[in-house]
Design an enzyme around this catalytic site. Structure first.
Site, PDB file in Angstrom:
ATOM      1  N   GLU A 126       1.488  65.157  11.628  1.00 54.33           N
ATOM      2  CA  GLU A 126       1.056  65.728  10.358  1.00 54.33           C
ATOM      3  C   GLU A 126       1.128  64.659   9.274  1.00 54.33           C
ATOM      4  OE1 GLU A 126       1.758  69.569   7.427  1.00 54.33           O
ATOM      5  OE2 GLU A 126       3.120  69.244   9.088  1.00 54.33           O
ATOM      6  N   GLY A 266      11.271  65.231   6.916  1.00 54.61           N
ATOM      7  CA  GLY A 266      12.569  65.816   7.185  1.00 54.61           C
ATOM      8  C   GLY A 266      12.600  66.425   8.569  1.00 54.61           C
ATOM      9  N   MET A 268       9.574  68.456  11.653  1.00 60.52           N
ATOM     10  CA  MET A 268       8.194  68.801  11.954  1.00 60.52           C
ATOM     11  C   MET A 268       8.164  69.949  12.939  1.00 60.52           C
ATOM     12  SD  MET A 268       5.091  68.304  11.263  1.00 60.52           S
ATOM     13  CE  MET A 268       3.904  69.439  11.955  1.00 60.52           C
ATOM     14  N   GLU A 269       7.341  70.956  12.602  1.00 59.80           N
ATOM     15  CA  GLU A 269       7.321  72.230  13.325  1.00 59.80           C
ATOM     16  C   GLU A 269       6.430  72.237  14.555  1.00 59.80           C
ATOM     17  OE1 GLU A 269       4.065  72.764  10.060  1.00 59.80           O
ATOM     18  OE2 GLU A 269       6.000  71.747  10.263  1.00 59.80           O
ATOM     19  N   GLU A 303      11.657  75.349  10.071  1.00 59.92           N
ATOM     20  CA  GLU A 303      10.747  74.865  11.111  1.00 59.92           C
ATOM     21  C   GLU A 303      10.485  75.950  12.153  1.00 59.92           C
ATOM     22  OE1 GLU A 303       9.274  72.233  10.307  1.00 59.92           O
ATOM     23  OE2 GLU A 303      10.707  71.745   8.733  1.00 59.92           O
ATOM     24  N   GLU A 325       3.205  76.046   3.939  1.00 61.25           N
ATOM     25  CA  GLU A 325       4.459  75.538   3.386  1.00 61.25           C
ATOM     26  C   GLU A 325       5.048  76.466   2.325  1.00 61.25           C
ATOM     27  OE1 GLU A 325       6.086  73.496   4.828  1.00 61.25           O
ATOM     28  OE2 GLU A 325       4.663  72.284   5.987  1.00 61.25           O
TER      29      GLU A 325
END
Length: 879
Positions: A126, A266, A268-269, A303, A325
């Site tokens: 991303e 921080g 990532m999903e 996440e 988000e």
């Protein structure tokens, strides 16, 4: 020559000419220097897209070796690969595209795509990283099912992971092995992930409410397995909460979390394979603070919540980033309110908004929650998209109520599962479920800037009528000189002069609204008449921070003290204390700049003293209530920012309170010690927060007795929360104990990277003279490297928010930022552009600093080879 800027506009959005419903990847990680990626794409012409005889795929630093259609290799004249695109000419309506490419993970210092870290290969896609792995239509509205086979050396990289479920694995020649992963759900390419590394593993399971057992696995660097226990428990809490609150279950047979030290984000999903920066997932009481534990819990939940709000339903294009988000941050905030103190969670969210998003809304990079244009999408992972985006969702929740909002979410998932949609899909679902007309509310997604509410009131004793007149406005922002009135909730209450809550009833209503009323604002000016009001009330405005606005009302000091002491809304009690302090701070800054002595009234100490005396009821709330407004928030209230004056006046207020409440602070320090073993639970962390706040106030006086107390706390701390509180207090104290404490802390923890980051940050945040030189010295320290984003954020990022030393009057802080940002830009332009943003609001500062900051930006702008990411920030700042 600097990289050319290309502006992408929402108005130019067109559906893709082709769709790719199936992707099969074979990734052979031959060495850290080279990997071979064979991709098979099932390509179909999109009947709703633009007609094209050529297929144009995105790529970035990928070497394409061959291209085939339906098994037949294409001659060189049929395809062309330049630096940004692979173009395949004369393609049929439906076909299989095979490509073979080479990538170079070790040289990938941008940390986008597949790159190497200390233990192996990791990925981050991303927003536009997948094109750095293989040629693809790298846009979120192209959703595919992925099958991925990884090959790597068995001994060096024993763990092979990708999205979805592992369906097969085995050995192959040359001491190598392979694993095949299948993700059954369509996803955009930005959610793709792979890991091949030497990692330790812990595992657990979660039984869903429908009775399925899901394997949970946590992978960390060797020797750090004990630091993953908390995160794994947090994952199970989040899964249970999402079932209970939204009826959403985990949908895969296994769910994996991986921690890596080199990571731009921080966390990532990625679908079923969440990759986390180590600082947001590894925790242990001796190396992690209460803040760390709380933030890790929330980040793991965030996440995971993306599994539905971002993965199963994703954004159509990057202008819609807030769809996933903003909504997921709102869900994370709900979770935090349920897990911890609801009032404290709300206060902390609003403080983050005011320190990050409000300044952004007032600067050259101001943009709507749904931007209309961008040059580099990486520059729009902003507080506006995340925090303000969450506030928009919260406003809809407030306007329609919890029950109807839940119905709206059910409808949203039912109608859009497996789709890439826009922010309007979420608003439309809330409209349909609630019957509320939100057509005007959509302006919140389109207009930038922080709205202002001017509130005036009038009381008629004869008719016992109380009238509130509310006028809204929004200042000009780049590209938007005028704004339309927006639809927003304003939650209010009324208090009697002795602090009792009045029942509310609006004129024309048959029944009252209890102690709080949600007023729906739509017009530029609205008038609300409350009846049966027996005495002139004190209004409690914007309860629970019902809208992300600045409320102007002429409270006097007595009214603020009343709200601080009696308001039933915990947020507004805190807000009253903040406003009481803010009014006095602003007066102090004006006096300081005019050469007048800065003084504070006794009632300030009395009001804060009452909070301290009542602290046993809720120490965590008391700690928040006793924290003065941050320097950046004070600065935002000034027409012209003088950071030195702001710092001196705020410090003077802290010393005033420390002197007047010395005995109370010392008694509270002793009283709120936490007995027994360390626990990060809300009650224990609240006690530590208040106790350490008391220590910080006392240290501002610089007394030898308190310094000894602080040194003793640092030496005897049984947890990192107490150790860091003592170290931070000593770092800003000009005393002989300071340097030995900082040096000793590093010597003790030099082998723990996350603790070293805390040390770097503490040094960079010191308010003492000499900090600029110390940060320059630390930028050459063995513990620091520009190649690791965590180190950059810890040292350079912390220095950038040091309001007194970054803004040193001689410009040395700006010069250092320029030097470090330019060195970082060719290594990692995403992180470099974020550092440069510390200079972007130079026009708000007093003349001398304004010119120094502008010169710093001009130096960056003139630098040869400046990245597009940094160039966009600098260009907009200087425009």
């Amino acid at each position: 020559m600097n990289a050319a800027a290309t502006t992408v506009r929402l108005a130019d959005y067109r559906r893709p000419a082709f769709l790719i419903p199936e992707v099969v990847l074979d990734i052979d990680l031959q060495s850290e220097d080279e990997a071979r990626v064979a991709a098979t794409l099932s390509v179909q012409r999109n009947p709703d897209g633009a007609s094209s005889s050529s297929l144009v795929l995105d790529l970035d630093e990928v070497s394409v070796e061959s291209v085939a259609i339906d098994g037949k290799l294409l001659p060189p004249e049929r395809w062309q690969a330049d630096g940004r695109y692979l173009t395949v000419q004369d393609v049929p309506a439906s076909f299989r595209l095979d490509t073979v490419s080479r990538i170079h993970p070790r040289q990938n210092t941008k940390l986008m795509g597949i790159y190497t870290s200390s233990t192996g290969f990791f990925s981050l896609c991303e927003a536009e990283g997948f094109r750095r792995i293989t040629p693809f239509l790298d846009r979120p509205d192209v959703m595919a099912r992925y099958t991925v086979t990884l090959h790597a050396d068995r001994e060096r990289y024993p763990v092979l992971l990708a999205n979805g479920n592992c369906v097969a694995q085995g050995e192959e020649g040359g001491a190598r092995h392979w694993a095949r992963w299948v993700d059954p759900f369509p996803k955009p390419s930005y959610l793709f992930a792979v890991v091949a590394a030497r990692l330790d593993r812990s595992q657990d399971s979660f039984r869903t409410r429908s009775g399925r057992n899901v394997l949970l696995q946590f992978f960390v660097e060797p020797g750090k397995l004990d630091q993953g226990v908390f995160a794994l428990e947090s994952l199970k809490h989040a899964m249970k909460w999402d079932e209970d609150t939204y009826g959403l279950e985990v949908d895969l047979d296994e769910y994996n979390i991986v921690a890596v030290g080199d990571f731009n984000a921080g966390a990532m999903e990625n679908k079923g394979l969440n990759i986390f920066n180590t600082k947001l997932v590894l925790a242990r009481s001796d190396i992690s603070t209460d803040w760390d534990f709380n933030f890790i819990d929330r980040t793991v939940a965030h996440e995971y919540f993306h599994n539905w709000t971002g993965n199963r339903v994703t954004c159509r294009d990057w202008f819609q980033l807030a769809l996933k988000e903003g909504l997921t941050v709102f869900r994370e905030q709900q979770y935090a309110g349920d897990r911890y103190s609801r009032a404290v969670a709300r206060i902390q969210a609003v403080r983050n908004l005011r320190t990050g998003q409000f300044p952004e809304d007032a600067g050259p990079m101001a943009h709507p929650v749904r931007p209309s244009a961008y040059q580099q999408v990486s520059n729009f992972y902003t507080s506006t998209v995340y925090q303000k985006g969450a506030e928009l969702v919260r406003m809809m929740h407030t306007l329609v109520g919890p029950a109807k909002f839940r119905q709206a979410m059910d409808l949203y998932f039912r109608e859009h599962d497996g789709q890439a949609v826009t922010t309007d899909a979420l608003v439309a679902a809330v409209e349909e479920a609630s019957g509320e007309d939100l057509s005007q509310f959509r302006l919140w997604y389109e207009q930038s800037g922080t709205a202002r509410l001017s509130v005036r009131d009038q009381y008629d004793e004869t008719s016992q009528t109380y009238v509130l007149t509310v006028t809204q406005s929004c200042p000009p922002t780049p590209g938007q000189p005028t704004k339309k009135p927006m639809h927003m909730p304003l939650t209010v209450g009324l208090l009697t002069p002795d602090g009792r809550e009045l029942p509310l009833r609006l004129e024309g209503e048959k029944t009252g609204r209890g102690g709080s009323a949600v007023l729906s604002l739509r017009q530029e000016t609205e008038v609300f008449r409350f009846i049966d009001v027996p005495v002139p009330p004190v209004p409690s405005l914007g309860r629970n921070f019902s809208a992300p606005v600045i409320i102007g009302y002429p409270y006097d000091d007595q009214a603020l003290q009343l709200l601080l002491g009696y308001d039933s809304d915990a947020f507004n009690r805190w807000e009253a204390g903040q406003r009481l302090a803010m009014d006095l701070l602003l007066r102090g800054v004006a006096d300081r700049r005019a050469g007048r002595p800065v003084q504070f009234p006794d009632y300030l100490a009395e009001a804060f003293g009452r909070v301290l005396a009542d602290a046993q009821k809720d120490p965590a709330f008391a700690a928040e209530a006793l924290t003065l407004p941050a320097e950046i928030i004070i600065a935002e209230r000034l027409e012209e920012i003088d950071p030195q004056a702001v710092h001196e006046v705020r410090f003077a207020m802290r010393r005033f309170l420390a002197e007047r409440l010395h005995g109370a602070f010392r008694s509270a320090y002793d009283l709120f010690a936490t007995p027994g073993p360390y626990s990060p639970d809300a009650e224990s962390s609240g006690r530590r927060a208040l106790r350490n706040l008391c220590l910080a106030f006392l240290m501002d006086l610089g007394e030898a007795e308190t310094r000894s107390l602080c040194v003793a706390q640092l030496a005897g701390a049984t947890n990192m929360t107490d150790a860091m509180a003592a170290l931070a207090a000593l770092a800003s104290c000009d005393c002989p104990e300071r340097r030995p404490a900082l040096d000793g802390f590093y010597a003790k923890w030099k082998d723990e990277p996350l603790v070293v980051d805390k040390w770097l940050s503490t040094e960079a945040l010191s308010r003492l003279p000499g900090t600029v030189a110390r940060v320059r010295e630390l930028s050459r320290h063995p513990a620091f490297t520009l190649k690791n984003p965590n180190k950059v954020y810890a040292l350079v990022g912390s220095f950038g928010v040091n309001q007194v030393n970054f803004h040193a009057a001689d410009g040395s802080g700006y010069a250092l930022m320029v030097e470090l940002a330019l060195a970082l830009d060719p290594i990692n332009p995403q992180v470099a552009s974020r550092m440069v943003r510390n200079l972007e609001r130079y026009k708000r500062y007093e003349p001398a600093r304004r010119e120094l900051m502008r010169a710093a930006l001009q130096t960056i702008a003139a630098h040869p080879g400046l990245s597009r990411e940094t160039g966009e920030v600098v260009g907009k700042a200087l425009a």
